[in-house]
Design a protein around this motif. Sequence first.
Motif, mmCIF file in Angstrom:
data_model
loop_
_atom_site.group_PDB
_atom_site.id
_atom_site.type_symbol
_atom_site.label_atom_id
_atom_site.label_comp_id
_atom_site.label_asym_id
_atom_site.label_seq_id
_atom_site.Cartn_x
_atom_site.Cartn_y
_atom_site.Cartn_z
ATOM 1 N N PRO A 116 8.147 -8.845 1.428
ATOM 2 C CA PRO A 116 9.039 -10.006 1.322
ATOM 3 C C PRO A 116 10.389 -9.671 1.954
ATOM 4 C CG PRO A 116 8.917 -8.841 -0.771
ATOM 5 C CD PRO A 116 7.958 -8.150 0.157
ATOM 6 N N ASN A 117 10.848 -10.499 2.854
ATOM 7 C CA ASN A 117 12.091 -10.133 3.533
ATOM 8 C C ASN A 117 12.839 -11.339 4.043
ATOM 9 O OD1 ASN A 117 11.887 -10.473 6.745
ATOM 10 N ND2 ASN A 117 9.864 -10.146 5.842
ATOM 11 N N SER A 118 14.090 -11.106 4.328
ATOM 12 C CA SER A 118 14.900 -12.156 4.934
ATOM 13 C C SER A 118 15.553 -11.565 6.171
ATOM 14 C CB SER A 118 15.956 -12.627 3.948
ATOM 15 O OG SER A 118 16.707 -11.514 3.497
ATOM 16 N N TYR A 119 14.807 -10.691 6.837
ATOM 17 C CA TYR A 119 15.387 -9.999 7.985
ATOM 18 C C TYR A 119 15.660 -10.954 9.133
ATOM 19 C CZ TYR A 119 16.008 -6.712 11.793
ATOM 20 O OH TYR A 119 16.530 -6.009 12.843
ATOM 21 N N ALA A 169 20.916 -1.180 4.418
ATOM 22 C CA ALA A 169 20.338 -2.431 3.921
ATOM 23 C C ALA A 169 19.648 -3.167 5.070
ATOM 24 C CB ALA A 169 21.421 -3.290 3.288
ATOM 25 N N LYS A 170 20.286 -3.135 6.249
ATOM 26 C CA LYS A 170 19.692 -3.792 7.416
ATOM 27 C C LYS A 170 18.382 -3.112 7.804
ATOM 28 C CE LYS A 170 23.881 -5.474 9.608
ATOM 29 N NZ LYS A 170 24.893 -5.161 10.614
ATOM 30 N N GLN A 171 18.415 -1.791 7.802
ATOM 31 C CA GLN A 171 17.224 -1.037 8.182
ATOM 32 C C GLN A 171 16.088 -1.289 7.195
ATOM 33 O OE1 GLN A 171 17.164 0.593 11.006
ATOM 34 N NE2 GLN A 171 15.048 1.230 10.793
ATOM 35 N N ALA A 172 16.444 -1.373 5.905
ATOM 36 C CA ALA A 172 15.432 -1.646 4.878
ATOM 37 C C ALA A 172 14.819 -3.024 5.118
ATOM 38 C CB ALA A 172 16.048 -1.560 3.480
ATOM 39 N N GLY A 173 15.640 -3.998 5.506
ATOM 40 C CA GLY A 173 15.146 -5.342 5.806
ATOM 41 C C GLY A 173 14.174 -5.319 6.970
ATOM 42 N N PHE A 174 14.525 -4.548 7.982
ATOM 43 C CA PHE A 174 13.681 -4.426 9.174
ATOM 44 C C PHE A 174 12.326 -3.820 8.810
ATOM 45 C CE2 PHE A 174 12.191 -1.543 12.546
ATOM 46 C CZ PHE A 174 11.964 -2.448 13.570
ATOM 47 N N LEU A 175 12.360 -2.704 8.081
ATOM 48 C CA LEU A 175 11.106 -2.032 7.717
ATOM 49 C C LEU A 175 10.242 -2.901 6.821
ATOM 50 C CD1 LEU A 175 11.831 1.735 7.032
ATOM 51 C CD2 LEU A 175 10.417 0.716 8.809
ATOM 52 N N THR A 176 10.893 -3.587 5.881
ATOM 53 C CA THR A 176 10.138 -4.455 4.978
ATOM 54 C C THR A 176 9.418 -5.542 5.770
ATOM 55 O OG1 THR A 176 11.793 -4.035 3.283
ATOM 56 C CG2 THR A 176 10.327 -5.888 2.905
ATOM 57 N N MET A 177 10.119 -6.079 6.763
ATOM 58 C CA MET A 177 9.519 -7.125 7.583
ATOM 59 C C MET A 177 8.293 -6.612 8.341
ATOM 60 S SD MET A 177 10.933 -8.953 11.005
ATOM 61 C CE MET A 177 10.926 -7.384 11.825
ATOM 62 N N GLN A 232 0.811 -1.230 0.000
ATOM 63 C CA GLN A 232 0.000 0.000 0.000
ATOM 64 C C GLN A 232 0.841 1.275 0.000
ATOM 65 O OE1 GLN A 232 -2.905 -0.144 3.204
ATOM 66 N NE2 GLN A 232 -3.307 -2.287 2.726
ATOM 67 N N ILE A 233 1.950 1.235 0.735
ATOM 68 C CA ILE A 233 2.740 2.471 0.787
ATOM 69 C C ILE A 233 3.676 2.625 -0.409
ATOM 70 C CG2 ILE A 233 2.667 2.597 3.318
ATOM 71 C CD1 ILE A 233 5.739 1.811 3.125
ATOM 72 N N GLY A 234 3.749 1.597 -1.264
ATOM 73 C CA GLY A 234 4.542 1.751 -2.486
ATOM 74 C C GLY A 234 5.720 0.806 -2.625
ATOM 75 N N GLY A 235 5.782 -0.207 -1.748
ATOM 76 C CA GLY A 235 6.801 -1.250 -1.923
ATOM 77 C C GLY A 235 8.224 -0.779 -1.706
#
Lengths: 329, 121
Positions: free
Chosen positions: B58-61, B45-53, B7-10
């Motif tokens: 889709p994430n591998s955080y 990159a770590k922060q992006a993983g966290f937010l994506t999760m 919803q927020i734009g991926g």
Amino acid sequence: MATIKYKGEVFSVKVNETVLDTLLNNGIAVKNSCRSGVCQSCVLKAEKGSLTEKSQQGLKDTLKTQGYFLSCMSYPENDLEIVSSTELQIPVTIIDKKMLNSDVLYIKLKYEKDFSFYAGQFINLIRNDGLTRSYSIASLPSEKSIDLHIRILPSGQMSNWLSSNASLGEKLYIEGPIGDCFYSGDKKEQPLLMVGTGTGLAPLYGILCDALGQNHQGEIHLFHGALNFSGLYLIKELFLLAEKYSNFYYYPSVLKNEIEEVNQLNQLNQEVKVGAIDKLVFQTIKKMKGWRAFLCGNPELVYSLKKQLFLAGVSLKEIYADAFLPSAK
Amino acid sequence: MSSIYEQIGGKPAVDMAVENFYRKVLTDERICHFFDDIDMEKQMAKQAGFLTMVLGGPNSYSGKDMRQGHQHLLSKGLNDSHVDAVIELLAQTLRELNIPQEVVQQIANVAESTRNDVLSR
């Protein structure tokens, strides 16, 4: 404790030792330079044993799958059987050589077999005895040769040998190309900022020629900094390019302006700016959101400017930084 | 139903949030000194993983290195007030991207849940 087998001998890897350390400590010559996982000159190939992700970081996928790894970044977790990576080396010949200023040497290399690269990437130059140093490519693939700008350092083994001993026709080897600092040609309208100190101009000059040759439409601003006037080079060539291309701006700058150099500046009839290069960048260009930046040369400047540009709104993935790390010995 | 992440734009939206967040962190006098010699790419990159999760993308955080990753900062005086500052800046970043308040709160709660790991308690 992991062991490594190399040329028929088996060595134990001590705690906190890399594969490179182990080999060097056992008197095995392995070419290496930065020892920071950047220059890739210490690449070896594992024929048996599994590799850590860190030991392959930055290598091309094709090399990774073949078992190549960076020996300076490899703390093996299991036994390895390794061989050298000489098959990656490409023979080259020095076909031109001249001084660009009092301490920058220009050499042109002809390669003996196919070699594809982008201007701005770097190669490892290897002497017959294995001495290896990294240099950026200042020429375009269409020229079918490689131009390097080599700073002659007071105790630089490779640079002094190249300037004093190597003659035209001298045979060497190269490995590479390495790095993502080049013109990708995907956004022709995007403004480009290029900042380099010393021979950081080499990759920037290559990238600039590539961009202009591909008819880049956005503005291109090149800042070249040196300690004093004698540290600048290719000044006339760059001012000529700035005259020829209306979207290209060139700003030579020096930290110190010495009186005897004012005459040289007057002869040029062009302006050379005085001051810290990062300050000049921000004084000259007010808004950089949406720009792409290439930063090359002095590591302190490169890292600091990268941060400053990011904070000024440049996206981190639009910043291509190539810090010239000194070799470890 | 699509996730909040979609919803927020991926990915582009998350990448932008992470960049905006780090611009705040690196200029915030309360905490910027903890970030003097970090690898920005890795950190982001770590922060992006966290937010994506937390946004359901889709994430591998893997947050398991939260404790280990902050341990060296304890000797530099890392404490609750710094965690407060980080969570505050994260929430502020998300609100600026017009992410609904209840989602912002949800993300802040997940960040909050790492507090004891970050502070090695």
